[in-house]
Design a protein around this motif. Structure first.
Motif, PDB file in Angstrom:
ATOM      1  N   ALA A 181       6.927 -42.325   4.901  1.00 25.25           N
ATOM      2  CA  ALA A 181       8.126 -42.374   5.742  1.00 25.25           C
ATOM      3  C   ALA A 181       7.942 -43.375   6.880  1.00 25.25           C
ATOM      4  CB  ALA A 181       8.487 -40.996   6.285  1.00 25.25           C
ATOM      5  N   LYS A 182       7.391 -42.926   7.980  1.00 27.77           N
ATOM      6  CA  LYS A 182       7.459 -43.577   9.283  1.00 27.77           C
ATOM      7  C   LYS A 182       7.655 -45.106   9.286  1.00 27.77           C
ATOM      8  CE  LYS A 182       5.021 -40.026  11.953  1.00 27.77           C
ATOM      9  NZ  LYS A 182       6.100 -39.744  12.910  1.00 27.77           N
ATOM     10  N   PRO A 183       6.668 -45.903   8.850  1.00 27.18           N
ATOM     11  CA  PRO A 183       6.813 -47.354   9.023  1.00 27.18           C
ATOM     12  C   PRO A 183       7.597 -48.054   7.924  1.00 27.18           C
ATOM     13  CG  PRO A 183       4.665 -46.875   8.116  1.00 27.18           C
ATOM     14  CD  PRO A 183       5.342 -45.551   8.302  1.00 27.18           C
ATOM     15  N   LEU A 184       7.988 -47.329   6.879  1.00 27.96           N
ATOM     16  CA  LEU A 184       8.504 -47.987   5.676  1.00 27.96           C
ATOM     17  C   LEU A 184       9.693 -48.889   5.940  1.00 27.96           C
ATOM     18  CD1 LEU A 184       8.450 -48.493   2.659  1.00 27.96           C
ATOM     19  CD2 LEU A 184       9.597 -46.294   2.309  1.00 27.96           C
ATOM     20  N   PRO A 187      15.634 -44.884   9.467  1.00 30.60           N
ATOM     21  CA  PRO A 187      15.184 -43.634   8.830  1.00 30.60           C
ATOM     22  C   PRO A 187      15.091 -43.737   7.314  1.00 30.60           C
ATOM     23  CG  PRO A 187      17.473 -43.439   9.523  1.00 30.60           C
ATOM     24  CD  PRO A 187      16.974 -44.746  10.064  1.00 30.60           C
ATOM     25  N   ILE A 188      13.884 -43.502   6.815  1.00 35.23           N
ATOM     26  CA  ILE A 188      13.657 -43.495   5.365  1.00 35.23           C
ATOM     27  C   ILE A 188      12.419 -42.666   5.074  1.00 35.23           C
ATOM     28  CG2 ILE A 188      12.168 -45.537   5.307  1.00 35.23           C
ATOM     29  CD1 ILE A 188      13.530 -46.330   2.672  1.00 35.23           C
ATOM     30  N   THR A 213      22.476 -37.475   0.024  1.00 33.16           N
ATOM     31  CA  THR A 213      23.635 -38.353   0.227  1.00 33.16           C
ATOM     32  C   THR A 213      23.204 -39.706   0.769  1.00 33.16           C
ATOM     33  OG1 THR A 213      25.117 -36.497   0.645  1.00 33.16           O
ATOM     34  CG2 THR A 213      25.796 -38.638   1.493  1.00 33.16           C
ATOM     35  N   PHE A 214      22.416 -39.696   1.817  1.00 35.45           N
ATOM     36  CA  PHE A 214      22.094 -40.943   2.521  1.00 35.45           C
ATOM     37  C   PHE A 214      20.872 -41.680   1.972  1.00 35.45           C
ATOM     38  CE2 PHE A 214      24.497 -38.684   5.823  1.00 35.45           C
ATOM     39  CZ  PHE A 214      25.396 -39.676   6.190  1.00 35.45           C
ATOM     40  N   ALA A 215      19.970 -40.971   1.319  1.00 36.26           N
ATOM     41  CA  ALA A 215      18.677 -41.549   0.965  1.00 36.26           C
ATOM     42  C   ALA A 215      18.807 -42.781   0.087  1.00 36.26           C
ATOM     43  CB  ALA A 215      17.825 -40.512   0.258  1.00 36.26           C
TER      44      ALA A 215
END
Length: 468
Positions: free
Chosen positions: A316-319, A324-325, A346-348
């Motif tokens: 997650a964090k730096p990707l 936000p991912i 929905t958002f991913a």
């Protein structure tokens, strides 16, 4: 009073007049308007009282105190924030409302791997925003597929599931592990559903990931959390061996390097044991690299330093470099147990965030970039050891690459405050006695030396605080 203008086009007007909100005593009257200065057209105008936008909703405070006071009135009080209101950043520097400059050794908690406002990252975001930002996972989108391919090409994984955060990536891993057990043991009435996690672990704050997080103060206000989790001492092979049970343990979750827990690194022996034990028990091995992955250690993936590979890895964090991912990477063996509708978001994997992530991944995965992180990490540990190693409050300086912890024999808070007042932003970890240093991976050696100097000059505050 404002007016809403409705076209006199008969089809549109006929449709609108059948709406309940128009079958009222509002008065319609003709009005002549010009469009682009051309021939006048007659329209029908509906006069309705419309409340003007409330300009007072804008944050008008021009100083830190005003912003903090307003935050206290409108935000849920979940964060014990530092008294700093940041408004801009560039590279490894941040600036507050009053224009004060700070050297950032936090990276938004290991998120801004390329620093603030990296030109390539900004271009990727702006270019994609002009084209397409979000369509949901009802449809295919090019940046999402390209990012997934890139992640597969540079990792152990065969397939990717995108989320919006690290905790969501771990929630997906929980579901995938349980589904895998059910799929792999179709004749077993009660397939394995339990999990092993470790002391000092942090896997997120949603209910499943929270159940895997060892800090009791995070879990206790929300109990009962997901049952079936056993916590074992991090690195203790004997205790873990006794806890992993065939037919009961669905998966083992472990951070190769614990970030929130205090910058503790697993040994190769421990991870090798986990790999073998999981295979023997039919359990999955899950590496949580939300904080330690993606170049932070000088390796693209933290587990590469050990030569041990998982069945599932969460990221997650730096990707996406600040957007936000999250991502759950799996082998084909795990992916084969997942069917349409088993999970979703929905958002991913939106086009905007994935295009940003492609830029981050392409830059970080270059061998020369990773080599520079290793070099700077060694340099930073060396100068920290030189400047702080002799201090009586420093118990250990540890870490790999640019994830470094300074363990103290006293609470770190006074040192954090002193550093902030001197223009350096750092974090705590562990039980509040570890200074956590996770700068942007683009940090320079000159900036690292400055950070070490500020830390050294701030150390006397620990003696002052301890004597009170």
């Amino acid at each position: 009073m404002n007016s809403i203008h409705i076209s006199s086009n008969s089809t549109v007007f006929h449709s609108l007049t059948h709406h309940r909100w128009l079958s009222s005593p509002y008065k319609l009257y003709p009005q002549v308007i010009k469009i682009n200065g051309r021939k006048p057209l007659t329209t029908s105008c509906l006069n309705i009282d419309v409340k003007a936008p409330d300009s007072s909703r804008k944050v008008t405070a021009q100083n830190s105190k005003g912003v903090m006071e307003l935050e206290g009135k409108v935000m849920v009080g979940t964060y014990g924030r530092e008294p700093v209101v940041l408004v801009s950043g560039k590279g490894c520097k941040l600036y507050d409302v009053e224009g004060r400059e700070y050297l950032d050794m936090t990276s938004g908690i290991a998120v801004n791997a390329l620093g603030h406002c990296d030109p390539d990252w900004v271009k990727a975001v702006v270019d994609q925003a002009h084209v397409l930002t979000h369509v949901s996972n009802v449809y295919y989108s090019v940046p999402q597929v390209e990012l997934a391919k890139h992640l597969v090409d540079c990792s152990f994984a065969d397939r990717v599931f995108f989320t919006n955060s690290g905790t969501e990536a771990n929630e997906a891993a929980i579901k995938f592990a349980r589904k895998f057990q059910r799929h792999s043991n179709p004749d077993v009435k009660d397939p394995a559903t339990e999990f092993i996690s470790f002391t000092n672990s942090f896997h997120g704050r949603t209910m499943g990931a929270l159940a895997l997080t060892s800090k009791e103060q995070y879990r206790s206000p929300f109990e009962p959390v997901m049952p079936g989790v056993t916590f074992v001492e991090y690195g203790n092979i004997k205790a873990t061996q006794e806890s992993i049970r065939h037919g009961k343990t669905a998966a083992v979750f472990v951070e190769p390097i614990q970030g929130e827990g205090g910058i503790h690194s697993a040994t190769k022996e421990f991870l090798e044991f986990l790999r073998t034990a999981c295979d023997d028990a039919g359990a999955l091995l899950v590496f949580d690299e939300v904080q330690c992955g993606l170049g932070r250690t000088g390796y693209l993936w933290a587990h590469e330093a050990y030569g041990i590979f998982p069945d599932i890895m969460t990221l997650a964090k730096p990707l996406a470099g600040g957007l936000p991912i999250g991502a759950t990477l799996v082998t084909e063996r795990v992916a084969s147990s997942i069917n349409y509708g088993d999970h979703g978001s929905t958002f991913a994997g939106g086009s905007l965030v994935c295009n940003a992530a492609l830029t981050v991944l392409e830059k970080i995965s270059k061998p020369e970039f990773l080599a520079s992180v290793s070099k700077k990490g060694l340099y930073f540990k060396e100068i920290l050891q030189q400047k702080l190693g002799g201090n009586s409050h420093v118990k250990e300086i540890r870490g790999l690459g640019l994830i470094i912890g300074i363990e103290l024999d006293v609470p770190a808070s006074p040192l954090i405050y002193a550093c902030r007042n001197s223009g350096l932003l750092v974090l705590t970890a562990g039980k509040g006695n570890v200074v956590r240093l996770v700068p942007p991976l683009t940090v320079t050696e000159q900036e690292l030396r400055l950070a070490a100097d500020i830390l050294q000059n701030a150390m006397p505050v620990l003696d002052e605080n301890n004597s009170e």
